[in-house]
Design an enzyme around this catalytic site. Structure first.
Site, PDB file in Angstrom:
ATOM      1  NE  ARG A  97      37.701  46.750  40.066  1.00 56.31           N
ATOM      2  CZ  ARG A  97      38.039  48.022  39.918  1.00 56.31           C
ATOM      3  NH1 ARG A  97      38.083  48.563  38.714  1.00 56.31           N
ATOM      4  NH2 ARG A  97      38.346  48.775  40.953  1.00 56.31           N
TER       5      ARG A  97
ATOM      6  CE1 TYR B 240      45.156  46.823  43.777  1.00 56.46           C
ATOM      7  CE2 TYR B 240      44.237  48.641  45.037  1.00 56.46           C
ATOM      8  CZ  TYR B 240      44.937  48.176  43.941  1.00 56.46           C
ATOM      9  OH  TYR B 240      45.406  49.060  43.014  1.00 56.46           O
TER      10      TYR B 240
ATOM     11  CE  LYS C 158      41.470  48.294  42.645  1.00 59.10           C
ATOM     12  NZ  LYS C 158      42.479  49.146  42.039  1.00 59.10           N
TER      13      LYS C 158
ATOM     14  CG  LEU D  21      41.257  47.577  37.085  1.00 56.37           C
ATOM     15  CD1 LEU D  21      41.381  46.109  37.483  1.00 56.37           C
ATOM     16  CD2 LEU D  21      41.526  48.461  38.287  1.00 56.37           C
TER      17      LEU D  21
ATOM     18  CD  GLU E  95      44.983  50.280  33.286  1.00 58.39           C
ATOM     19  OE1 GLU E  95      43.869  50.550  33.766  1.00 58.39           O
ATOM     20  OE2 GLU E  95      45.486  49.137  33.341  1.00 58.39           O
TER      21      GLU E  95
HETATM   22  N1  PMP Z   1      43.445  51.316  36.227  1.00 55.15           N
HETATM   23  C1  PMP Z   1      44.297  51.025  37.226  1.00 55.15           C
HETATM   24  C2  PMP Z   1      45.604  50.379  36.902  1.00 55.15           C
HETATM   25  C3  PMP Z   1      43.950  51.318  38.566  1.00 55.15           C
HETATM   26  O1  PMP Z   1      44.788  51.003  39.569  1.00 55.15           O
HETATM   27  C4  PMP Z   1      42.718  51.961  38.827  1.00 55.15           C
HETATM   28  C5  PMP Z   1      42.353  52.338  40.231  1.00 55.15           C
HETATM   29  N2  PMP Z   1      41.892  51.277  40.961  1.00 55.15           N
HETATM   30  C6  PMP Z   1      41.866  52.232  37.758  1.00 55.15           C
HETATM   31  C7  PMP Z   1      42.257  51.901  36.471  1.00 55.15           C
HETATM   32  C8  PMP Z   1      40.528  52.883  37.974  1.00 55.15           C
HETATM   33  O2  PMP Z   1      39.597  51.969  38.487  1.00 55.15           O
HETATM   34  P1  PMP Z   1      38.395  52.437  39.431  1.00 55.15           P
HETATM   35  O3  PMP Z   1      37.648  53.480  38.664  1.00 55.15           O
HETATM   36  O4  PMP Z   1      37.593  51.218  39.625  1.00 55.15           O
HETATM   37  O5  PMP Z   1      39.017  52.955  40.669  1.00 55.15           O
END
Ligand code: PMP
Length: 298
Positions: A52, A33, A147, A205, A180
């Site tokens: 991505r 997603y 993701k 991620l 994270e």
């Molecule tokens: N890490 C994880 C596990 C996430 O779910 C997200 C949110 N999608 C992020 C980091 C941040 O990614 P982004 O800045 O692309 O939303």
């Protein structure tokens, strides 16, 4: 006006929107997603999120069921039909509908679902006041760079956070380093003023927001130290914050009950929030592409 979803080629009332019970997203979490924010009518970092999405799909050998141009059109159409200018658009792609069996099915088109949800970016209380985080063991699989819709570990982490009155859960690897947040990237500013975040690898991620901030920080000559940091370093930090497409830059004022810095949102998080907003509004030129190549770090 009914809320509208997009399901496999059709715009349908959100309440009636369904996928088949044999969809592999439902049966196996065999899908990926993306979430793209629309801030004041402008899509933030759309290119990065679509880059991505394509990478996540290609890592799993799922063929995108529509072209990028079509998807860009559908995203805009979802915003138009739902009359939204401030929203998060969720895009879900699964390996499709097939009789339940683990190996990939043959000649099955991927399923695609889009939903849009209103979100007020201006005046977000979490951004203004900051939020609390707890730490939890990171019990996820080893390909966190994809993701995946398989979010059970994050569901459990967020539930634990919610039960202890916290906003986010920072996940900790077996060596005691923060990976994270459960739905965000984690950053600290040390007492010496160093901005630290974990390097992009298969352990996390690679956030699109994080990637944009890397570029912004380089422009502002703010050095980022990309290295793992421990829970203790986070407790001792001057500032801590999370980044994500949904919440942008959210200051973390307490971790496991330890007050971070002054206990209020700090200047670095505030500055980066403002800079990211300017970037998302197109005030900093072309958005950066998401850097898909993880070979050097995998
Ligand atoms: N890490 C994880 C596990 C996430 O779910 C997200 C949110 N999608 C992020 C980091 C941040 O990614 P982004 O800045 O692309 O939303």
């Amino acid at each position: 006006m009914p809320r509208i979803a997009f399901v496999n080629g059709r715009y349908v009332p959100h309440n009636d929107a369904c996928v088949h019970i044999e969809d592999r997203g439902f049966q196996f979490a065999d899908g990926v997603y993306e979430v793209v924010a629309c801030i004041n009518g402008k899509l933030a970092d759309e290119r990065g999120h679509l880059d991505r999405l394509e990478r996540s799909l290609s890592e799993l050998s799922i063929d995108m069921p529509v072209t990028r141009r079509s998807l860009q059109f559908i995203i805009r159409e979802m915003l138009r039909r739902n009359r939204l200018k401030n929203a998060n658009v969720y895009i879900q792609v699964t390996r499709g509908v097939a009789k339940r069996d683990f190996p990939f099915p043959h000649d099955v088109p991927a399923s695609i679902v889009l939903t849009a949800r209103a979100f007020q970016f201006d005046g977000n209380v979490k951004v203004q006041k900051g939020g609390e985080a707890i730490t939890v063991p990171d019990i996820r699989w080893k390909r966190r760079d994809i993701k995946s819709t398989g979010l059970l570990a994050q569901v459990l982490a967020k539930q634990e956070a919610a039960e202890s009155g916290a906003y986010e859960a920072w996940m900790v690897d077996d060596e005691g380093y923060i990976t994270e947040g459960s739905s965000s990237n984690a950053w600290i500013v040390t007492k010496e003023g160093k901005l630290v975040t974990r390097p992009a690898s298969t352990d996390i991620l690679r956030g699109v927001t994080r990637t944009a901030l890397e570029k912004i920080c380089a422009e502002l000559q703010m050095k980022i130290e990309e290295r793992p940091f421990t829970v203790q370093e986070a407790y001792d930090a001057e500032e801590a914050f999370n980044t994500s497409a949904v919440a942008l830059v959210v200051p973390i004022t307490k971790i496991d009950g330890h007050v971070i810095g002054s206990g209020a949102p700090g200047p670095v998080a505030r500055k980066l929030y403002g800079e990211y907003r300017a970037y998302a509004a197109g005030e900093r030129g072309e958005p950066v592409a998401w850097v898909a190549d993880l070979q050097e770090v995998a």
